[in-house]
Every structure is written in C-alpha cells, then in structure tokens.
Write a protein that holds these residues in place. Sequence first.
Motif, short mmCIF file in Angstrom:
data_model
loop_
_atom_site.label_atom_id
_atom_site.label_comp_id
_atom_site.label_asym_id
_atom_site.label_seq_id
_atom_site.Cartn_x
_atom_site.Cartn_y
_atom_site.Cartn_z
N LEU A 279 0.82 -1.21 0.00
CA LEU A 279 0.00 0.00 0.00
C LEU A 279 0.85 1.26 0.00
N GLN A 280 2.15 1.13 0.15
CA GLN A 280 3.08 2.26 0.06
C GLN A 280 2.66 3.41 0.97
N LEU A 281 2.39 3.07 2.24
CA LEU A 281 1.89 4.06 3.18
C LEU A 281 2.97 5.04 3.62
N ASP A 282 4.23 4.74 3.30
CA ASP A 282 5.31 5.65 3.67
C ASP A 282 5.47 6.77 2.65
N ARG B 203 -5.01 9.80 -1.40
CA ARG B 203 -5.10 9.92 0.05
C ARG B 203 -4.97 11.37 0.50
N THR C 209 -8.93 7.81 5.53
CA THR C 209 -8.01 6.86 4.89
C THR C 209 -6.80 7.63 4.36
N ASN C 210 -6.05 8.20 5.27
CA ASN C 210 -4.82 8.92 4.92
C ASN C 210 -3.84 8.72 6.06
N PHE C 211 -2.56 8.90 5.73
CA PHE C 211 -1.51 8.55 6.68
C PHE C 211 -0.52 9.70 6.80
N ASP D 210 0.81 11.42 3.76
CA ASP D 210 -0.26 12.15 3.07
C ASP D 210 -0.58 13.45 3.78
N ILE E 213 -4.81 1.19 -2.28
CA ILE E 213 -5.64 1.35 -1.09
C ILE E 213 -7.10 1.59 -1.47
#
Length: 272
Positions: free
Chosen positions: A10-13, A19, A29-31, A34, A108
């Motif tokens: 999901l490449q959340l980094d 996002r 739904t954001n990290f 983002d 995602i």
Amino acid sequence: MSEHETVVDLQLDRAHSSRIYDYFLGGKTNFLADRMAAGGVLGVFPAALVAARINREFMHRATRFLAETGLRQFLDIGTGIPTGPNLHDIAQAVAPDARVVYTDNDPIVLAHAAALLLSTPEGRTAYVQADVTDPEGILAAPRLRDTLDLTRPVALSLNALMHFVTDDGRDRAHAIVETLKAALPSGSVLAMTHATADFDPEAMRKINEIYADAGTVLQFRSRAAFLRFFDGWELLDPGVTLSHQWRPDRPEDATHVTDAEAACYAGLARKP
C-alpha cells in the motif's frame, strides 16, 4: 497465507494523491506522509480544502443532472477513496437501474472498493484496478464489459484526474481522453474537472513542487487546454466554468469563493 493470496504494497510511507484528496475531503483513509504533503499544500494554498470539496460537489451535481436526463451508465476513472455519497449513490438515487464502473490505480482504493459495490438490486456497480494512462486496458477490462454496454450512451467522469497526466511533449493527456471518447457511442457525455494555474500561478507552482517531492508530477492546464478535451463534442450549458459555478444548487453557491480559491475548471459535453 494461501498460495492464491497476494501481498499488496500500500506504500503508506509515501504520499499518494488519492489519500491527500481524502484528507482534504475530511476522510480517514490517509496517513502521515499524506497529511504532511497536505499540510504543505495548505501552507501555500489555504483554500485547498474548499477547492476539493466544491470539486466533489460538482461531481454530485453533474451525476444527478446526467441521471435525470436519461443516462444510465457511468464510467468513473480516477475514483479515489470512497467518500459518501459516491457516484453510484447519486446516480441510483435518481435511477435505481443505473450501472457504474469505477477505476483507480491506488491499491488502497482497491482495499476499500467494497464501499463502491453497494448497488441497488436493480442496478450494478463494479471496480477495475487500472491506470488512466492505459485507456485501452480500462476499456477492455472484463468487469467493465460485463457491467456496461458500450453500444449505449455512457457518462464518462474524469473528476480532478487529468492534471496528474503530464504531456511529456507528446500531448499525452489529450490523446488518452480522445481514446476514451472514441470508444463511446453517440449520446455519451464527458464530465470533467481539471485544476488550473490561471488565477494564482505562484501558489500552483509551489503545489507542483510539493507533489513532485512526494513523487507525483502535476500539470495544471489553462482554460484553452481544458477546452480541448471536449473537441468534437457539444458543450452543455453553461459551458466551461469554474467548478462551483457549474449549475449551482443555489445562486449564492456560485459566488461564495473566488476564482483563485476554486482553481478548477469544469464542463460537460455530449457526443453528437
């Protein structure tokens, strides 16, 4: 994990445009990556929250208008993370038998696609994991072909999408849209919004840098370049406007933000 299961990164980094947009719309739904990128955008363009939300409201109005005028098939490319009401919620509220295909390239979005598949019993929705830079792949996708009849009119929604496609000296964005338009029959409609630097070039230049640092290249386009996406099709009234000025639900909605705050053109056109 079974041999048939696939691990999806999901490449959340890394910040992702869908996002960041989810954050602007008030989604969850954001990290961190983002939110940091979104914070940078807000630092140079405080109206980003407003611009995102009025752009989303344009999609609602355009979809309702198209369903009310008889469209029953919708292809929404660059769907983004589900944020209710989604396009099928609007379309099927007017026409319960409406059919909707969503596509996006963010893994995602795939993880949340169940929220896009809550169709009425009379209608149908489907999700295709795909990238707009491969329009032939989208058009050939079995789930699209199983859901939409491309011999009958389709409403093609390209909402805040094509500014993520750079021309690279090859007029790529317009060629992609022309490929999609060519596959649709007479009576189909293109509904589209696109960010522009026409009103605040310096803020948009800084936003370009923020997205580039996050790994996403943008190309904002002028009104003339946006108008070219509709070549050969008949613009519907009121023609090309800023997103909040296209058939507002209330007259005051067309004047509550400035052109520079909206920073996004909108328009609908029908294939003759």
